[in-house]
Design a protein around this motif. Structure first.
Motif: not given
Length: 139
Positions: A27-28, A132-134, A125-127, A21-23
């Motif tokens: 992917k898994s 997602r966290v914020e 991924m980092n961005e 959903n976000w990365n």
């Protein structure tokens, strides 16, 4: 830097079911992330094919560090140590450190791809992790 505490970052980072959903890069991740266990990781470098490999978890320290070591065919050919580290700044923010160290006979052959495509995948991924966290903090 992520504007959230390490436990909030860790919760998203270790919620492997939601990676699709976000990365955009990893992917898994399938398997139990405990020291000594083998996990299955699928990555999708930008401009590349999905690759799946089975590294061994070498560090799993909640809210601090998750690290694995993988190899291509046999040790010494193309080995990678992947590391996620969370550094608590003590003010409600976290530094997310994401790295991979490669060793082996084939590293030179893949150097350009690693410096370009893999690095770009890490950055994406980092961005997305930060976003997602914020965003989850604001809901």
């Amino acid at each position: 830097m992520i504007n959230a505490t390490p436990d909030k970052v860790w919760a998203v980072l270790t919620d492997f079911e939601n990676y699709p959903n976000w990365n955009p890069f990893i992917k898994s991740i399938i398997g139990e992330p405990k020291v000594g266990s083998q996990i299955t990781v699928s990555i999708a470098p930008p401009d590349g094919k999905i690759m799946t490999f089975k590294p061994v978890v070498v560090v799993f320290n909640p809210n601090r560090e998750f690290r694995w070591v993988g190899k291509l065919f046999f040790k010494g050919l193309f080995d990678g140590e992947h590391k996620f580290e969370l550094i608590d700044r003590g003010n409600g923010t976290t530094i997310f450190y994401h790295s991979e160290t490669f060793k082996g006979m084939l590293v030179r052959l893949f150097k350009k791809k690693l410096e370009n495509s893999t690095k770009k995948g890490f950055e994406m991924m980092n961005e997305n992790l930060k976003r997602r966290v914020e965003n989850s903090m604001n809901q």
